[in-house]
Design a protein around this motif. Structure first.
Motif, PDB file in Angstrom:
ATOM      1  N   ALA A 223       0.871  -1.176   0.000  1.00 59.04           N
ATOM      2  CA  ALA A 223       0.000   0.000   0.000  1.00 59.04           C
ATOM      3  C   ALA A 223       0.902   1.217   0.000  1.00 59.04           C
ATOM      4  O   ALA A 223       2.099   1.110   0.309  1.00 59.04           O
ATOM      5  N   PRO A 224       0.385   2.385  -0.356  1.00 57.78           N
ATOM      6  CA  PRO A 224       1.207   3.589  -0.250  1.00 57.78           C
ATOM      7  C   PRO A 224       1.765   3.743   1.167  1.00 57.78           C
ATOM      8  O   PRO A 224       1.074   3.474   2.150  1.00 57.78           O
ATOM      9  N   TYR A 225       3.027   4.148   1.253  1.00 60.09           N
ATOM     10  CA  TYR A 225       3.726   4.370   2.516  1.00 60.09           C
ATOM     11  C   TYR A 225       4.005   3.073   3.280  1.00 60.09           C
ATOM     12  O   TYR A 225       4.361   3.114   4.452  1.00 60.09           O
ATOM     13  N   ARG A 226       3.893   1.942   2.618  1.00 60.51           N
ATOM     14  CA  ARG A 226       4.173   0.653   3.247  1.00 60.51           C
ATOM     15  C   ARG A 226       5.095  -0.149   2.338  1.00 60.51           C
ATOM     16  O   ARG A 226       4.823  -0.296   1.139  1.00 60.51           O
ATOM     17  N   LEU A 227       6.174  -0.687   2.888  1.00 59.10           N
ATOM     18  CA  LEU A 227       7.149  -1.454   2.116  1.00 59.10           C
ATOM     19  C   LEU A 227       7.328  -2.832   2.719  1.00 59.10           C
ATOM     20  O   LEU A 227       7.621  -2.958   3.909  1.00 59.10           O
ATOM     21  N   ASP A 228       7.159  -3.854   1.886  1.00 59.11           N
ATOM     22  CA  ASP A 228       7.495  -5.221   2.285  1.00 59.11           C
ATOM     23  C   ASP A 228       8.917  -5.478   1.805  1.00 59.11           C
ATOM     24  O   ASP A 228       9.151  -5.756   0.628  1.00 59.11           O
ATOM     25  N   ALA A 229       9.890  -5.345   2.710  1.00 59.11           N
ATOM     26  CA  ALA A 229      11.300  -5.452   2.320  1.00 59.11           C
ATOM     27  C   ALA A 229      11.623  -6.793   1.682  1.00 59.11           C
ATOM     28  O   ALA A 229      12.549  -6.898   0.877  1.00 59.11           O
ATOM     29  N   ARG A 230      10.864  -7.816   1.996  1.00 57.21           N
ATOM     30  CA  ARG A 230      11.148  -9.147   1.460  1.00 57.21           C
ATOM     31  C   ARG A 230      11.008  -9.206  -0.056  1.00 57.21           C
ATOM     32  O   ARG A 230      11.499 -10.141  -0.696  1.00 57.21           O
ATOM     33  N   ARG A 231      10.333  -8.212  -0.637  1.00 54.93           N
ATOM     34  CA  ARG A 231      10.177  -8.157  -2.086  1.00 54.93           C
ATOM     35  C   ARG A 231      10.986  -7.008  -2.714  1.00 54.93           C
ATOM     36  O   ARG A 231      10.959  -6.838  -3.934  1.00 54.93           O
ATOM     37  N   CYS A 232      11.641  -6.237  -1.886  1.00 58.92           N
ATOM     38  CA  CYS A 232      12.378  -5.069  -2.374  1.00 58.92           C
ATOM     39  C   CYS A 232      13.736  -5.497  -2.930  1.00 58.92           C
ATOM     40  O   CYS A 232      14.503  -6.202  -2.257  1.00 58.92           O
ATOM     41  N   ILE A 233      14.071  -5.067  -4.137  1.00 55.69           N
ATOM     42  CA  ILE A 233      15.330  -5.475  -4.763  1.00 55.69           C
ATOM     43  C   ILE A 233      16.528  -4.949  -3.994  1.00 55.69           C
ATOM     44  O   ILE A 233      17.566  -5.622  -3.903  1.00 55.69           O
ATOM     45  N   SER A 234      16.417  -3.771  -3.403  1.00 57.41           N
ATOM     46  CA  SER A 234      17.528  -3.273  -2.586  1.00 57.41           C
ATOM     47  C   SER A 234      17.781  -4.216  -1.412  1.00 57.41           C
ATOM     48  O   SER A 234      18.933  -4.562  -1.115  1.00 57.41           O
ATOM     49  N   TYR A 235      16.718  -4.626  -0.747  1.00 56.01           N
ATOM     50  CA  TYR A 235      16.880  -5.584   0.348  1.00 56.01           C
ATOM     51  C   TYR A 235      17.426  -6.917  -0.155  1.00 56.01           C
ATOM     52  O   TYR A 235      18.361  -7.481   0.415  1.00 56.01           O
TER      53      TYR A 235
END
Length: 389
Positions: A223-235
């Protein structure tokens, strides 16, 4: 986090709170910081509860992935006085690292590596720490006020602090956005033992824009303003230590260290100007290097090549794992396949497993025969062979 050590014996210079704030701001800008803001270190109860709630929701959802430390000392992260009870003022310092060219252009060069803008120069932790300590020394030497220095190394929620100090706001991609510098700011903080006048906090100016959410290759924003780091390429390419989930590997493309997509597409970047800090300028060898060149790095050559950069922090094996996935995504078997075949015999199981996946994409007709001939001892790499098409 570090405390500036006492040294000189000259008496402190008297200054009113306004004079002290203005002197700190002027000295920070003189030392090369691009923006300076001041906020109270003593939070109102509602503000503290809101920060703690957002952090707790993030951790409870498991979105931190392998970053277990984010679930530790949550009280300290939400309130500077849990870190240092003498803190009265937060000084938020920012350095602009805006690139000279479009950082997304390299994504079309599939045989070359896409390295995040922030990592192409000297390690920003060291650049910021040096500047923060120099500013802290100035404050102590001149005014004798106690302080602590922070740069991404202690449980301090720097983006909410920066917003409270008027530096920008947390955009829908959860990074800080500035009306002057777009999404390209490094942040650091000083906690001071003296109360200084605060700057007006910044408000959200994202409006109806959702470009940063739409461009994310892995749909890492629930959602806007919410990050699931497990899917983030940087993570995934930096923090995650093991094999990357098979469903996400094709979405990495040639991104081998970090991801600039959500930052680079922010409309506020049109007001940013190129970074002036020379230490953060991209090194030629980190600007779209050939993947096959990076695949040949052993530990010693990796350390030499990336000395003084943030990339060195993740180690050779994790880095070459990322390179192997990118080679598989390159769709260039003529050049990529020999490099991948060499990695199939790499000493690191992490690298070998990534190479198996890349081999299956580049030479699907050969995978069955190669699987039959392999004598792999590591169970995770054997599982990669079994899963290979």
């Amino acid at each position: 986090m570090s405390r500036t050590p006492p040294t000189p014996k000259r008496p402190p210079r008297p200054a009113t709170p306004v004079e002290l704030r203005d002197a700190i701001r002027a000295e920070a800008l003189r030392q090369g910081f691009d923006a300076v803001g001041f906020a109270p270190a003593v939070l109102e109860p509602d503000a503290r509860r809101e920060r703690l709630r957002r952090l707790t929701d993030f951790v409870d959802a498991g979105w931190q992935g392998d970053m277990g430390w984010l679930g530790e000392r949550t009280e300290a992260r939400a309130d500077p006085q849990h870190l240092w009870r003498d803190a009265r003022t937060v000084v938020s310092l920012a350095v602009n690292y805006a690139p000279a060219a479009d950082p997304l252009a390299v994504l079309d060069e599939r045989e070359h590596a896409a390295i995040s803008v922030y990592a192409q120069g000297r390690d920003y932790h060291e650049v910021m720490k040096s500047k923060l300590k120099a500013l802290g020394r100035f404050i102590w030497d001149t005014y004798r006020h106690s302080l602590k220095v922070f740069v991404d190394t202690a449980p301090l929620m720097e983006k909410p602090m920066a917003q409270a100090a008027g530096q920008g706001w947390q955009g829908k991609h959860t990074n800080l956005v500035s009306r002057q510098f777009g999404s390209w700011l490094f942040l650091g903080e000083l906690l001071l033992s003296v109360e200084l006048p605060a700057d007006p906090p910044e408000t959200d100016h994202c409006g109806s824009c959702h470009a940063c959410l739409d461009i994310c290759p892995t749909r890492a924003f629930p959602a806007p303003y919410r990050l699931d780091a497990r899917r983030c390429i940087s993570y995934l390419t930096i923090e995650h230590a093991g094999p990357i989930d098979r469903e996400l590997r094709p979405l990495l493309g040639n991104r081998i260290y970090g991801c600039d997509d959500c930052l680079a597409v922010c409309p506020w970047n049109k007001y940013a100007h190129q970074a002036r800090e020379s230490a953060l300028a991209p090194r030629a060898q980190l600007n779209a290097p050939p993947l096959v060149e990076l695949a040949a790095l052993d530990d010693a050559t990796f350390r030499r090549r990336f000395a003084g950069t943030a990339i060195k922090r993740i180690g050779r094996d994790r880095f070459v794992r990322n390179v192997a996935y990118a080679l598989g995504n390159s769709a260039a078997p003529a050049t990529a396949l020999p490099a991948v075949e060499r990695l199939l015999g790499d000493p690191s199981p992490l690298v070998r497993g990534a190479a198996v996946w890349a081999f299956s994409l580049l030479a699907p007709d050969l995978i069955a025969e190669r699987r039959r001939l392999t004598r792999e001892s590591d169970p995770e790499v054997r599982a990669e062979w079994q899963a290979a098409a």
